[in-house]
Design an enzyme around this catalytic site. Sequence first.
Site, PDB file in Angstrom:
ATOM      1  N   HIS A  40       0.872  -1.180   0.000  1.00 16.96           N
ATOM      2  CA  HIS A  40       0.000   0.000   0.000  1.00 16.96           C
ATOM      3  C   HIS A  40       0.910   1.231   0.000  1.00 16.96           C
ATOM      4  O   HIS A  40       2.038   1.177   0.501  1.00 16.96           O
ATOM      5  CB  HIS A  40      -0.837  -0.068   1.286  1.00 16.96           C
ATOM      6  CG  HIS A  40      -1.869   0.987   1.450  1.00 16.96           C
ATOM      7  ND1 HIS A  40      -1.564   2.291   1.776  1.00 16.96           N
ATOM      8  CD2 HIS A  40      -3.221   0.938   1.373  1.00 16.96           C
ATOM      9  CE1 HIS A  40      -2.693   2.991   1.878  1.00 16.96           C
ATOM     10  NE2 HIS A  40      -3.710   2.198   1.644  1.00 16.96           N
ATOM     11  N   ASP A  89       2.919  -4.246   8.068  1.00 16.62           N
ATOM     12  CA  ASP A  89       1.682  -3.497   7.880  1.00 16.62           C
ATOM     13  C   ASP A  89       0.542  -4.482   8.092  1.00 16.62           C
ATOM     14  O   ASP A  89       0.249  -5.303   7.218  1.00 16.62           O
ATOM     15  CB  ASP A  89       1.647  -2.906   6.461  1.00 16.62           C
ATOM     16  CG  ASP A  89       0.305  -2.222   6.154  1.00 16.62           C
ATOM     17  OD1 ASP A  89       0.151  -1.721   5.034  1.00 16.62           O
ATOM     18  OD2 ASP A  89      -0.591  -2.215   7.020  1.00 16.62           O
ATOM     19  N   GLN A 127      -4.748  -4.961   7.226  1.00 15.07           N
ATOM     20  CA  GLN A 127      -5.796  -5.854   6.716  1.00 15.07           C
ATOM     21  C   GLN A 127      -5.819  -7.209   7.417  1.00 15.07           C
ATOM     22  O   GLN A 127      -6.671  -8.037   7.123  1.00 15.07           O
ATOM     23  CB  GLN A 127      -5.614  -6.075   5.200  1.00 15.07           C
ATOM     24  CG  GLN A 127      -5.786  -4.828   4.350  1.00 15.07           C
ATOM     25  CD  GLN A 127      -7.191  -4.250   4.386  1.00 15.07           C
ATOM     26  OE1 GLN A 127      -8.150  -4.915   4.784  1.00 15.07           O
ATOM     27  NE2 GLN A 127      -7.326  -3.004   3.981  1.00 15.07           N
ATOM     28  N   LYS A 147     -10.419   0.242  10.658  1.00 14.07           N
ATOM     29  CA  LYS A 147     -10.609  -0.961   9.845  1.00 14.07           C
ATOM     30  C   LYS A 147     -11.039  -2.142  10.701  1.00 14.07           C
ATOM     31  O   LYS A 147     -11.404  -3.190  10.167  1.00 14.07           O
ATOM     32  CB  LYS A 147      -9.320  -1.304   9.082  1.00 14.07           C
ATOM     33  CG  LYS A 147      -8.964  -0.233   8.046  1.00 14.07           C
ATOM     34  CD  LYS A 147      -8.214  -0.806   6.872  1.00 14.07           C
ATOM     35  CE  LYS A 147      -7.411   0.230   6.122  1.00 14.07           C
ATOM     36  NZ  LYS A 147      -8.172   0.952   5.101  1.00 14.07           N
ATOM     37  N   CYS A 153      -4.929   2.598  -3.531  1.00  9.74           N
ATOM     38  CA  CYS A 153      -3.666   3.045  -2.919  1.00  9.74           C
ATOM     39  C   CYS A 153      -2.545   2.047  -3.165  1.00  9.74           C
ATOM     40  O   CYS A 153      -1.712   1.819  -2.282  1.00  9.74           O
ATOM     41  CB  CYS A 153      -3.824   3.281  -1.419  1.00  9.74           C
ATOM     42  SG  CYS A 153      -4.928   4.630  -1.030  1.00  9.74           S
TER      43      CYS A 153
END
Lengths: 125, 402
Positions: free
Chosen positions: B115, B191, B194, B217, B356
Amino acid sequence: MNKLYQQKILRAYHYPANKGRLTKPAQTYHGVNPFCGDEIVIDITLDADKRIADIGWEGSGCVISQAAASFFSEMAKGKTLAQIQKMDSGKLLGKLGMELSPTRMKCALLALYTLKGQGGSEEIR
Amino acid sequence: MNVKKDFPLLRRNKGLVYLDSAATSQKPDAVIRAILEWYTKWNANVHRGAYDLAERATGAYENSRAVVARFINAKDPHSIVFVKSATEAINLVANAWAKHNLKKGDTVLLTEMEHHANIVPWQLLAKEKSLKIKYWPIDRNGELKMTNLSALFKGVKLLGITHVSNVLGTINPLEKIIPFARQKGAKVLVDAAQSVPHMSVNVQKLNPDFLAFSSHKMLGPTGLGVLYIEPQRTGEMQPWQGGGEMISKVTFKETAFKPAPWKFEAGTQPMAQVFGVCAAIGYLEKIGMKKIRQHTAELARHAYTELKKIPEVAILGPGPKKRGALISFTVKEIHPHDLATFLNEYGVCIRAGHHCAQPLHDRLGIAASARVSFQIYNSQKEVDAFIGALKKIIKEWKASRQ
């Protein structure tokens, strides 16, 4: 689908006017809508009075961006670059004849802003 | 699992099929109530006041830190820094750690599926400090290529890697990758934006140096993210943002700083949001991350199977077993933007664009894609509604060509 996109828009998308690069353009403009990946390149030639004699464009993008580019290319012929600068979006949006969200507005105006020289990596306002 | 009723926005919009949780998740009553509760019962500035209300606010805030730490199985609550987003968490690592620990010529290794949040901060830093950036390539399935790894890791001092790709859905095998990276002398930033909302993430097991995730999220409020810092790294870090709260003593001449995590929390923090994300964690844990993973993976599997049956559809990324709770795809001749517009007419919300991840789309050779993503409030019925609408749209599109 026809509720959303009138026949004339879908037709302009499937059979766009002035699509294709010019062999010997006088000037070339690039535009991109970073929001969604719509891209356009516009070639023009000018006549003795500095009016747009011929215009050709290539691009990829959504129905609105491509249909608008098609309509715009027809509107641009015969105009000077100075007139293009003064052109406001109203006429083009009127030709599209549909309600556009602020997001889709950027798609519709990509070709116009590109020929105005504002189609670079700057945000299309 | 029928939890849709717990989400007021979904309750109020009965016909809405919200398939864009990867962009932001909807919020349960519990989280919205928590925000209200903060402002009606708890609100006072933390770490400052000597009156009861302030002491209780401080207790609640620091307790939230402990709750977040437990959620990702971090041993020490002080390894949790509150920031404004997962993006800010990554920027913090770049400015507070990497800036002072990487030198000219060092390499930062990212992946082709990152991302922008895990690309742009490194490009900015690379310019400033003359660092090299390399991208771990993906294969045709959208998984990381696992060959020539020694060559790939040569000179790499930091690996920045997504746990689950927000476009491809690929779940990267961090249990293998992180030990390998450490062996090669690289620190690791994950990261987890998600992954944390959908599956159990255990930092003691994974052992990253840094791990970033996002409140909004994971059913939590916006304006809040979390950075986990492996305690050994904090001694290597300088302050990033200066101001109140992160100091122990300030004179006109100079300032002494508090230790981590407070060293990295300058100014008044988003206290209501921190309180809110606690409620989100409570809600998620009540259902159980295992159950959430099962539910969303099953929805993704069902969607994958149905999409595969449509000849005009091309799915990006690996098969259902190796992916998280999202599927990006393209449809022959129909621009994702138009797809999203058409699906909107059916009440189906999907995302269209580059999500993104422009470099990834360049790598895939496409300008944009469409994406559906799932959370606990989605159902198989909703997936079927999406598929049904998509099939109708493709049919109408073909007819419109005549």
